[in-house]
Design a protein around this motif. Structure first.
Motif, PDB file in Angstrom:
ATOM      1  N   PHE A 185      21.073  53.711  55.300  1.00 54.04           N
ATOM      2  CA  PHE A 185      21.747  52.832  56.244  1.00 54.04           C
ATOM      3  C   PHE A 185      21.641  53.404  57.651  1.00 54.04           C
ATOM      4  N   GLY A 186      21.803  52.508  58.638  1.00 48.10           N
ATOM      5  CA  GLY A 186      21.794  52.913  60.032  1.00 48.10           C
ATOM      6  C   GLY A 186      20.657  52.249  60.773  1.00 48.10           C
ATOM      7  N   SER A 187      19.883  53.033  61.487  1.00 47.14           N
ATOM      8  CA  SER A 187      18.667  52.574  62.154  1.00 47.14           C
ATOM      9  C   SER A 187      17.561  53.549  61.768  1.00 47.14           C
ATOM     10  N   PRO A 188      16.287  53.150  61.890  1.00 50.62           N
ATOM     11  CA  PRO A 188      15.221  54.108  61.552  1.00 50.62           C
ATOM     12  C   PRO A 188      15.334  55.423  62.300  1.00 50.62           C
ATOM     13  N   GLU A 189      15.833  55.364  63.539  1.00 49.77           N
ATOM     14  CA  GLU A 189      15.947  56.592  64.337  1.00 49.77           C
ATOM     15  C   GLU A 189      17.183  57.405  63.982  1.00 49.77           C
ATOM     16  N   ASP A 190      18.171  56.792  63.339  1.00 47.39           N
ATOM     17  CA  ASP A 190      19.413  57.495  63.033  1.00 47.39           C
ATOM     18  C   ASP A 190      19.942  56.987  61.687  1.00 47.39           C
ATOM     19  N   ALA A 191      19.279  57.381  60.616  1.00 45.55           N
ATOM     20  CA  ALA A 191      19.618  56.877  59.288  1.00 45.55           C
ATOM     21  C   ALA A 191      20.333  57.940  58.458  1.00 45.55           C
ATOM     22  N   ARG A 192      21.163  57.471  57.529  1.00 46.32           N
ATOM     23  CA  ARG A 192      21.820  58.348  56.562  1.00 46.32           C
ATOM     24  C   ARG A 192      21.665  57.713  55.189  1.00 46.32           C
ATOM     25  N   VAL A 193      21.470  58.542  54.189  1.00 42.29           N
ATOM     26  CA  VAL A 193      21.325  58.059  52.815  1.00 42.29           C
ATOM     27  C   VAL A 193      22.648  58.230  52.097  1.00 42.29           C
ATOM     28  N   GLN A 194      23.170  57.141  51.547  1.00 44.09           N
ATOM     29  CA  GLN A 194      24.381  57.199  50.748  1.00 44.09           C
ATOM     30  C   GLN A 194      24.014  57.276  49.267  1.00 44.09           C
ATOM     31  N   ALA A 195      24.649  58.200  48.555  1.00 40.08           N
ATOM     32  CA  ALA A 195      24.515  58.315  47.106  1.00 40.08           C
ATOM     33  C   ALA A 195      25.741  57.655  46.481  1.00 40.08           C
ATOM     34  N   ILE A 196      25.533  56.549  45.757  1.00 38.51           N
ATOM     35  CA  ILE A 196      26.620  55.716  45.249  1.00 38.51           C
ATOM     36  C   ILE A 196      26.615  55.760  43.725  1.00 38.51           C
ATOM     37  N   ASP A 197      27.783  55.983  43.142  1.00 35.13           N
ATOM     38  CA  ASP A 197      27.918  56.015  41.692  1.00 35.13           C
ATOM     39  C   ASP A 197      27.597  54.636  41.132  1.00 35.13           C
ATOM     40  N   ARG A 198      26.613  54.560  40.233  1.00 38.90           N
ATOM     41  CA  ARG A 198      26.178  53.252  39.747  1.00 38.90           C
ATOM     42  C   ARG A 198      27.154  52.621  38.760  1.00 38.90           C
ATOM     43  N   THR A 199      28.131  53.377  38.272  1.00 44.16           N
ATOM     44  CA  THR A 199      29.086  52.793  37.333  1.00 44.16           C
ATOM     45  C   THR A 199      30.227  52.069  38.021  1.00 44.16           C
ATOM     46  N   ASP A 200      30.592  52.483  39.243  1.00 43.08           N
ATOM     47  CA  ASP A 200      31.746  51.851  39.878  1.00 43.08           C
ATOM     48  C   ASP A 200      31.607  51.635  41.378  1.00 43.08           C
ATOM     49  N   GLY A 201      30.509  52.057  41.977  1.00 42.85           N
ATOM     50  CA  GLY A 201      30.309  51.840  43.400  1.00 42.85           C
ATOM     51  C   GLY A 201      30.979  52.846  44.305  1.00 42.85           C
ATOM     52  N   SER A 202      31.559  53.893  43.761  1.00 37.41           N
ATOM     53  CA  SER A 202      32.197  54.904  44.602  1.00 37.41           C
ATOM     54  C   SER A 202      31.139  55.809  45.234  1.00 37.41           C
TER      55      SER A 202
END
Length: 456
Positions: A185-202
């Motif tokens: 998420f973010g912009s190509p110049e300033d992106a961050r990767v979120q790791a989300i639990d696939r069982t509940d979205g946390s």
């Protein structure tokens, strides 16, 4: 047929509100704004003598390979069933999980559809039971962007199991591996990767991306791969610690700053990295392909290309690469060029996949099937492809036009071995892309709908 329409208004209201039952059976929870892991990379001298890399690799590495404090395995083959660890599912780019899991009897019938009307929707990915995609509001205030990661249950007519609100725009499709869904998420110049639990979205973790993200997020073994234009960066998916990175422009002797990373794939414990000028600059006849092995550490081999690299696909013993006007096959271990095929018209950058000894690529007018071992053309179909293709058993699916001057968009199925057409259906909804999993063929449209087709 029952249709559960998820309108844009409902989408935004649901994103802002509570969550439904989780994919893994647990109640999902909203998470507060995360903070990034504090682990930082610490370079150490490259030990080239112990593993005896090639003379070229040892002579040209320079500061290009940076070993960090993390320790992670770069394993991508075979791709475990029930995962979608990279953009096109596996190193060969089959876009099916697994390659045999999808409809192969015709005609196909629409089983269900879910919709986030007027939202921008990413290419969907799947694990062994659920489908994940990202819906974004294209009209949201840039200062407060709104999007959501959605989990659909295909066994319940695509019912949404959980959704996670993110106050940022997606910059690429998700990948799913183990218990985690990763989204940038973010912009190509300033992106961050979120790791989300696939069982509940946390939220499980967040990873920063130092540099312009090129959209080729992937996992391989315990590695999380996050390439930017200037560096192929790998971190430990468990801790976020920097494992290693490879920066092509830092190679000794690389005077022109034209080695921007354009595509990458993982196979046989190595990263195959393709470079060239970025799309924002005039195209030149310069490109490179690197096989980077972190166990050496350094390069297995490097070959110059006759243009910027478009796409890379990896098989058990070969690497297939496209440029704007050619397709070439290289030996996986040595980098020796086995064959090259010149193309009359520009290769579609998004179209390359390999299965059952056939490498498929497309142009504006033709879909081609080449023999992986020799480069000989097995078949050609007059069909201009719009995006990726999908291998499902002995069937190849593609979306595009028979006639480039026509407005009719078709979903077609051809025999992988011969290219013989087996089925086609006109599509009245503009398709973004298609993929196969859970026994279905999925299609995402430009107006935010997710369709599921099956043979039954």
């Amino acid at each position: 047929m029952e249709r559960d329409t998820f309108t844009r208004r409902k989408c935004l209201a649901a994103i802002a509100g509570g969550l439904t039952a989780g994919c893994g059976g647990r109640a999902a929870e909203e998470s507060s704004t995360p903070t990034s892991p504090t682990a930082t990379a610490t370079a150490r001298p490259i030990q080239t003598g112990a593993a005896d890399p090639t003379a070229e690799a040892a002579a040209t590495l320079g500061a290009a390979f940076d070993r960090g404090v993390g320790r992670c395995a770069l394993e991508a083959s075979p791709t475990p069933d029930g995962t979608w660890p990279m953009i096109n599912r596996d190193p060969a780019g089959t876009n099916a999980s697994p390659a045999s899991n999808g409809p192969t009897e015709f005609p196909l019938n629409e089983r269900w559809t879910m919709s986030a009307l007027e939202a921008q929707v990413t290419f969907p990915v799947a694990d062994d039971g659920f489908v994940y995609l990202v819906a974004a509001d294209p009209d949201s205030d840039p200062s407060v962007p709104m999007s959501a990661v959605l989990c659909h249950d295909p066994r319940r007519n695509g019912e949404i199991q959980w959704r996670r609100r993110v106050d940022a725009m997606p910059v690429g499709p998700p990948v799913a591996d183990g218990e985690t869904v990763y989204v940038a998420f973010g912009s190509p110049e300033d992106a961050r990767v979120q790791a989300i639990d696939r069982t509940d979205g946390s939220l499980r973790n967040v990873y920063d991306l130092p540099g312009r993200f090129v959209g080729e997020l992937a996992t391989a073994g315990t590695s999380l791969v996050m390439p930017t234009e200037d560096a192929y960066r790998v971190v430990d998916a468990r801790t976020g610690a920097h494992c290693w990175s490879f920066a092509p422009n830092d190679l000794r002797g690389s005077e022109p700053r034209n080695r921007k990373i354009r595509d990458a794939a993982v196979g046989d414990g190595a990263a195959f990295v393709g470079t060239g000028y970025p799309d924002s600059q005039p195209t030149t006849g310069v490109g490179h392909l690197y096989a980077v092995d972190p166990s050496v550490p350094g390069m297995r081999w490097h070959v110059p290309m006759d243009g910027p690299v478009g796409r890379i696909a990896v098989t058990d013993d070969a690497v297939i690469v496209t440029t704007d006007d050619s397709v070439a096959g290289f030996d996986l271990r040595s980098g020796e060029k086995r064959w090259t095929d010149s193309v009359e018209r520009s290769v579609r950058p998004a179209t390359l996949a390999v299965a059952d000894g056939v490498a498929v690529y497309g142009t504006r007018r033709t879909l081609h099937g080449l023999d992986v071992a020799t480069g000989t053309e097995r078949w050609a179909v007059p069909f201009g492809v719009r995006g990726d293709v999908i291998f499902v058993g002995d069937v190849l699916y593609a979306v595009g036009r028979r006639d480039p001057t026509s407005r009719r968009i078709l979903l077609v199925a051809v025999d992988v071995a011969s290219g013989t057409p087996r089925w086609q259906q006109e599509l009245y909804d503009p398709i973004v892309d298609v993929m196969a999993a859970n026994g279905y063929l999925y299609a995402v449209t430009t107006d935010g709908r997710l369709f599921a087709f099956s043979s039954v």
